[in-house]
Motif scaffolding. Structure first.
Motif, PDB file in Angstrom:
ATOM      1  N   LEU A 231       0.777  -1.513   0.033  1.00 12.88           N
ATOM      2  CA  LEU A 231      -0.075  -0.024   0.041  1.00 12.88           C
ATOM      3  C   LEU A 231       0.993   1.212   0.169  1.00 12.88           C
ATOM      4  N   ARG A 232       2.113   0.948   0.439  1.00 14.15           N
ATOM      5  CA  ARG A 232       3.154   2.337   0.434  1.00 14.15           C
ATOM      6  C   ARG A 232       3.987   2.132  -0.889  1.00 14.15           C
ATOM      7  N   ASP A 233       5.033   1.428  -0.713  1.00 17.84           N
ATOM      8  CA  ASP A 233       6.000   1.464  -2.004  1.00 17.84           C
ATOM      9  C   ASP A 233       5.309   0.800  -2.968  1.00 17.84           C
ATOM     10  N   GLY A 234       4.456  -0.126  -2.730  1.00 15.86           N
ATOM     11  CA  GLY A 234       3.599  -0.806  -4.001  1.00 15.86           C
ATOM     12  C   GLY A 234       2.863   0.311  -4.933  1.00 15.86           C
ATOM     13  N   GLU A 235       2.232   1.413  -4.045  1.00 10.76           N
ATOM     14  CA  GLU A 235       1.500   2.255  -4.995  1.00 10.76           C
ATOM     15  C   GLU A 235       2.489   3.323  -5.369  1.00 10.76           C
ATOM     16  N   GLN A 236       3.745   3.190  -4.991  1.00  9.82           N
ATOM     17  CA  GLN A 236       4.706   4.156  -5.906  1.00  9.82           C
ATOM     18  C   GLN A 236       5.096   3.730  -7.303  1.00  9.82           C
ATOM     19  N   SER A 237       4.442   2.454  -7.615  1.00 11.10           N
ATOM     20  CA  SER A 237       4.671   1.955  -9.042  1.00 11.10           C
ATOM     21  C   SER A 237       3.866   2.963  -9.950  1.00 11.10           C
ATOM     22  N   PRO A 238       4.398   3.538 -10.975  1.00  7.29           N
ATOM     23  CA  PRO A 238       3.583   4.480 -11.767  1.00  7.29           C
ATOM     24  C   PRO A 238       2.186   4.096 -12.361  1.00  7.29           C
ATOM     25  N   GLY A 239       1.233   4.412 -11.881  1.00  9.82           N
ATOM     26  CA  GLY A 239       0.041   4.020 -12.410  1.00  9.82           C
ATOM     27  C   GLY A 239      -0.874   3.268 -11.367  1.00  9.82           C
ATOM     28  N   ALA A 240      -0.140   2.891 -10.186  1.00 14.28           N
ATOM     29  CA  ALA A 240      -0.601   1.737  -9.425  1.00 14.28           C
ATOM     30  C   ALA A 240      -1.397   2.268  -8.047  1.00 14.28           C
ATOM     31  N   SER A 241      -1.965   3.762  -8.609  1.00 15.42           N
ATOM     32  CA  SER A 241      -2.554   4.285  -7.317  1.00 15.42           C
ATOM     33  C   SER A 241      -3.852   3.572  -6.914  1.00 15.42           C
ATOM     34  N   MET A 242      -4.131   3.653  -5.777  1.00 14.67           N
ATOM     35  CA  MET A 242      -5.318   3.069  -5.279  1.00 14.67           C
ATOM     36  C   MET A 242      -6.274   4.028  -4.388  1.00 14.67           C
ATOM     37  N   THR A 243      -7.558   3.642  -4.477  1.00 18.07           N
ATOM     38  CA  THR A 243      -8.364   4.494  -3.617  1.00 18.07           C
ATOM     39  C   THR A 243      -8.450   3.952  -2.185  1.00 18.07           C
ATOM     40  N   ARG A 244      -8.912   5.130  -1.255  1.00 11.42           N
ATOM     41  CA  ARG A 244      -8.755   4.555   0.163  1.00 11.42           C
ATOM     42  C   ARG A 244      -9.670   3.359   0.326  1.00 11.42           C
ATOM     43  N   ASP A 245     -10.726   3.138  -0.230  1.00 10.24           N
ATOM     44  CA  ASP A 245     -11.627   1.949  -0.065  1.00 10.24           C
ATOM     45  C   ASP A 245     -10.809   0.639  -0.705  1.00 10.24           C
ATOM     46  N   GLU A 246     -10.223   0.708  -1.698  1.00 11.20           N
ATOM     47  CA  GLU A 246      -9.443  -0.392  -1.959  1.00 11.20           C
ATOM     48  C   GLU A 246      -8.119  -0.812  -1.246  1.00 11.20           C
ATOM     49  N   LYS A 247      -7.535   0.257  -0.566  1.00 11.32           N
ATOM     50  CA  LYS A 247      -6.618   0.157   0.447  1.00 11.32           C
ATOM     51  C   LYS A 247      -7.097  -0.553   1.519  1.00 11.32           C
ATOM     52  N   VAL A 248      -8.155  -0.470   1.897  1.00 12.05           N
ATOM     53  CA  VAL A 248      -8.757  -1.148   3.170  1.00 12.05           C
ATOM     54  C   VAL A 248      -8.982  -2.547   2.791  1.00 12.05           C
ATOM     55  N   ARG A 249      -9.581  -2.786   1.561  1.00 11.95           N
ATOM     56  CA  ARG A 249     -10.035  -4.051   0.936  1.00 11.95           C
ATOM     57  C   ARG A 249      -8.508  -4.954   1.083  1.00 11.95           C
ATOM     58  N   ILE A 250      -7.565  -4.428   0.477  1.00 10.14           N
ATOM     59  CA  ILE A 250      -6.213  -5.055   0.620  1.00 10.14           C
ATOM     60  C   ILE A 250      -5.915  -5.532   1.872  1.00 10.14           C
ATOM     61  N   ALA A 251      -5.735  -4.213   2.803  1.00 12.30           N
ATOM     62  CA  ALA A 251      -5.361  -4.281   4.149  1.00 12.30           C
ATOM     63  C   ALA A 251      -6.012  -5.290   5.006  1.00 12.30           C
ATOM     64  N   LYS A 252      -7.360  -5.395   4.739  1.00 12.58           N
ATOM     65  CA  LYS A 252      -8.273  -6.508   5.423  1.00 12.58           C
ATOM     66  C   LYS A 252      -7.541  -7.953   4.994  1.00 12.58           C
ATOM     67  N   SER A 253      -7.453  -8.039   3.773  1.00 12.72           N
ATOM     68  CA  SER A 253      -6.810  -9.281   3.139  1.00 12.72           C
ATOM     69  C   SER A 253      -5.589  -9.572   3.654  1.00 12.72           C
ATOM     70  N   LEU A 254      -4.565  -8.733   3.850  1.00 14.71           N
ATOM     71  CA  LEU A 254      -3.357  -8.660   4.491  1.00 14.71           C
ATOM     72  C   LEU A 254      -3.289  -9.048   5.981  1.00 14.71           C
ATOM     73  N   GLU A 255      -4.262  -8.653   6.597  1.00 12.03           N
ATOM     74  CA  GLU A 255      -4.569  -9.301   7.974  1.00 12.03           C
ATOM     75  C   GLU A 255      -5.008 -10.567   8.357  1.00 12.03           C
ATOM     76  N   ARG A 256      -5.969 -10.815   6.985  1.00 10.72           N
ATOM     77  CA  ARG A 256      -6.647 -12.182   7.239  1.00 10.72           C
ATOM     78  C   ARG A 256      -5.261 -13.295   6.825  1.00 10.72           C
ATOM     79  N   MET A 257      -4.198 -12.798   6.024  1.00 16.62           N
ATOM     80  CA  MET A 257      -3.250 -13.657   5.884  1.00 16.62           C
ATOM     81  C   MET A 257      -2.326 -13.782   7.073  1.00 16.62           C
ATOM     82  N   LYS A 258      -2.430 -12.935   7.994  1.00 16.04           N
ATOM     83  CA  LYS A 258      -1.624 -12.633   9.130  1.00 16.04           C
ATOM     84  C   LYS A 258      -0.332 -12.191   8.737  1.00 16.04           C
TER      85      LYS A 258
END
Ligand code: KIV
Ligand code: ZN
Length: 514
Positions: free
Chosen positions: A14-41
C-alpha cells in the motif's frame, strides 16, 4: 524440537507498491487489501505515507481503524511535520508503528539532501525521538544503505537504536546489491554495532537487477528477522521483493532457513489476484507462485510424473498457496445476504445501503450473463461499480458496431458532471471507435500508453478485464473495467482512468521531495 525464530513479514504494497507509476489505489481499495493482508496474518502493514496528500493521510487513518490483528505502519521522512502527520493518522490503530528514514549514501547526502554526515545523524536522532512520542514501535531506515559507507552506517544505526528505534531497516533502495554482498553487509552490521541486539534487523530490497528476493533471503541467512515486501513484487521502478516468493522460499526450504513466518499461505493467490485487479497490473503467467502457469505442466513427461507422484516435478502444493481457493461461490440464484456475506469474507464492506444495493444490482446483472461467479469477479465488480469512488464521468449506454467491409463505429452516452451527453465516432476497431467517442465528449487530451485485455476466470462467458493506462502532463494512471463484453469493459476502463486523472491529487513522493 527447538522452536524456530520468527521472521517478521512487513508488507508495503500500500506504500512502496503504490509508488509504481499508475498503481494508485483509492482509500476503500486500500482498506480491502489491508483486510486481506490481516487475514493472511501479515505482521505489519505499511499503509502509506500520510504526509504525501490528504488522500494518503485518510487512507492510513482508514486502514488503522479497520485492521485489528496486524500492526499498521505509516512512513515519515525524518522531519517533524511528517512524523506528526503519521502519528495523527495512526491514532486509532490497535497497534501502530512509525517508520522514519533519511538517506545515508554519499550521493544522496551530497546531491539530494545537501547535508553533512553530522547533520544527517542529528536529524535521524531527533526523528526517532519524536516518533517515540507517538508509539514505542519505531522503525528507522538509512535510505540507500546498499550504497552507504559501512562506518557511517554503523554510526547512525547505533544512535538510532539508542534514541529508541526498535527495528532497523537496511534498504537496497536502488537494487544495486548482489546476494552474497548484501547478506554479508547485514551480517557485519549486526556483528559490529554494539547495541544491535536491542533491535530487529530488517531488509527492504528493490528489484532493479531482478535480485530483490535473493538479496532479502541472503540477509535472512545473515541475521535479518524482518523482510519488507509487496504482493506480486509491486513497487517503485522494477518493484520490491515479492512477498509470495520470500514467504514460500522460507517455508519450502525450512532445511536452510533458521526462522519461519506465521502467514496463512493459502491466502496468497486470492490476494495476488485482488491486488492485480485493483491496480490493473497483470501477473505474468510464468511468475513464481502466483502466475497462471506456476503449477501447470505442459510436457507429457512432466504430466505423467506428477500424476504418479506429485513431488517429481512440484516442490510446493498448489493448494498451500491458495490455488484451490479459486472456487465458485455465487450464482444467479444467490440472494442479497449470501452476496453480502461473501463480500464481508473478502474484506469488502459498504458505508451505505445504497452502495450495497448498487453492487448487488451489478451482481445480478452479471449473474444473468455469466453462469458461475468467482471471487475474482466480485473484486472486479466492486471496483467497477465504483465503491467509494464517485467519478465525474459515468457510462450510461454504449453501442459499438463492427462488420467486415465497413468502418467500425460507436455511439456512447456518458453522464458528465450530472449531465447526459451522447457522441458517435468511427475508429480502427470497435474499441478505438469507443475511445474516440468518449474523447469527443470529454476532450481530455490524454495519451493512451497501454491497453491490455485479460480474462478474469476461464470459459467463454468469462469476464474480460481491460487495463487502460493514460498519461497527461506527467501524471500516469491506470484504469480498469470488467465485463463479459470486451468493448464495454474497455469503455469502463477508459472512464475509470479519466476519473482518476481529474482528481486534483497533488502527492508528494517520499523519496524525491525533501
Ligand atoms: O526504497 C527505500 O529506500 C524505501 C525507504 C523509504 C525504506 O522505500
Ligand atoms: Zn522502497
Amino acid at each position: 524440537m527447538a522452536t524456530k525464530e520468527k521472521l517478521v513479514i512487513f508488507d508495503t504494497t500500500l506504500r512502496d507498491g503504490e509508488q509504481s507509476p499508475g498503481a494508485s489505489m483509492t482509500r476503500d481499495e486500500k482498506v480491502r487489501i489491508a483486510k486481506s493482508l490481516e487475514r493472511m496474518k501479515v505482521d505489519i502493514i505499511e499503509a502509506g505515507f500520510p504526509m504525501a496528500s490528504i488522500g494518503d493521510f485518510e487512507s492510513v487513518q482508514a486502514v488503522a481503524a479497520a485492521v485489528k490483528d496486524s500492526t499498521v505502519c505509516g512512513l515519515a521522512r525524518a522531519l517533524d511535520k511528517d512524523i506528526d502527520r503519521a502519528g495523527e493518522a495512526l491514532k486509532s490503530a490497535a497497534s501502530s508503528r512509525i517508520h522514519t528514514f533519511i538517506a545515508t549514501s554519499p550521493i544522496h547526502m551530497q546531491r539530494k539532501l545537501r547535508m553533512t554526515e553530522d547533520q544527517v545523524v542529528e536529524q535521524a536522532i531527533a526523528a526517532v525521538k519524536r516518533a517515540r512520542k507517538y508509539t514505542d514501535n519505531v522503525e528507522f531506515s538509512p535510505e540507500d544503505a546498499g550504497r552507504s559507507e559501512f562506518e557511517f552506517l554503523c554510526r547512525i544505526i547505533e544512535v538510532a537504536i539508542r534514541a529508541g528505534a526498535k527495528t532497523i531497516n537496511i534498504p537496497d533502495t536502488v537494487g544495486y546489491n548482489i546476494p552474497h554482498q548484501f547478506g554479508d553487509l547485514v551480517g557485519r552490521l549486526i556483528e559490529n554495532i554494539p547495541n544491535a541486539d536491542q533491535a530487529i534487523f530488517s531488509v527492504h530490497c528493490h528489484n532493479d537487477l531482478g535480485l530483490a528476493v535473493a538479496n532479502s533471503l541472503s540477509a535472512v541467512l545473515h541475521g535479518a528477522r524482518q523482510v519488507e515486501c509487496t504482493i506480486n513484487g509491486l513497487g517503485e521502478r522494477a518493484g520490491n521483493a515479492s512477498l509470495e516468493e520470500v514467504v514460500m522460499s522460507v517455508q519450502t526450504r525450512q532445511d536452510v532457513f533458521p526462522c519461519e513466518t506465521s502467514l496463512d499461505t493459502t491466502q496468497i493467490v486470492p490476494i495476488s489476484r485482488m491486488v492485480s485487479t485493483i491496480t490493473g497490473f497483470p501477473v505474468q503467467p510464468n511468475k513464481a507462485i502466483v502466475g497462471a502457469n506456476a503449477f501447470a505442466h505442459e510436457s507429457g513427461i512432466h504430466q505423467d510424473g506428477v500424476l504418479k507422484a506429485r513431488e517429481t516435478y512440484e516442490i510446493m502444493r498448489a493448494e498451500d498457496v491458495g490455488w484451490a481457493a479459486n472456487k465458485i461461490i455465487l450464482g444467479k440464484h444467490s440472494g442479497r445476504n449470501a452476496f453480502r456475506t461473501r463480500l464481508d469474507e473478502l474484506g469488502i464492506t459498504f458505508e451505505t445501503e445504497d452502495e450495497l444495493n448498487n453492487a448487488f444490482a451489478g451482481f445480478k446483472d452479471l449473474a444473468d450473463r455469466k453462469h458461475e461467479i468467482f471471487d475474482e469477479d466480485l473484486h472486479a465488480l466492486v471496483s467497477d461499480t465504483g465503491l467509494g469512488n464517485n467519478g465525474y464521468c459515468k457510462l450510461v449506454a454504449l453501442m459499438a458496431h463492427s462488420e467486415t467491409g465497413s468502418t467500425p463505429s460507436a455511439k456512447i452516452t456518458l453522464m458528465v458532471n450530472g449531465k447526459e451527453v451522447t457522441a458517435t465516432a468511427n475508429g480502427g476497431g470497435p474499441v478505438d471507435a469507443t475511445f474516440c467517442a468518449i474523447e469527443e465528449i470529454v476532450e481530455s487530451q490524454t495519451q493512451l500508453q497501454l491497453y491490455s485485455v485479460n480474462n478474469i476466470t476461464t470459459g467463454t462467458d468469462a469476464q474480460g478485464e481491460v487495463t487502460v493506462r493514460l498519461q497527461k502532463a506527467g501524471r500516469i494512471v491506470n484504469g480498469h473495467g470488467a465485463d463479459t463484453d470486451i468493448v464495454i469493459a474497455s469503455a469502463k476502463a477508459y472512464i475509470h482512468a479519466l476519473n482518476k486523472l481529474v482528481r486534483p491529487e497533488e502527492r508528494a513522493h517520499p523519496q524525491h521531495d525533501v
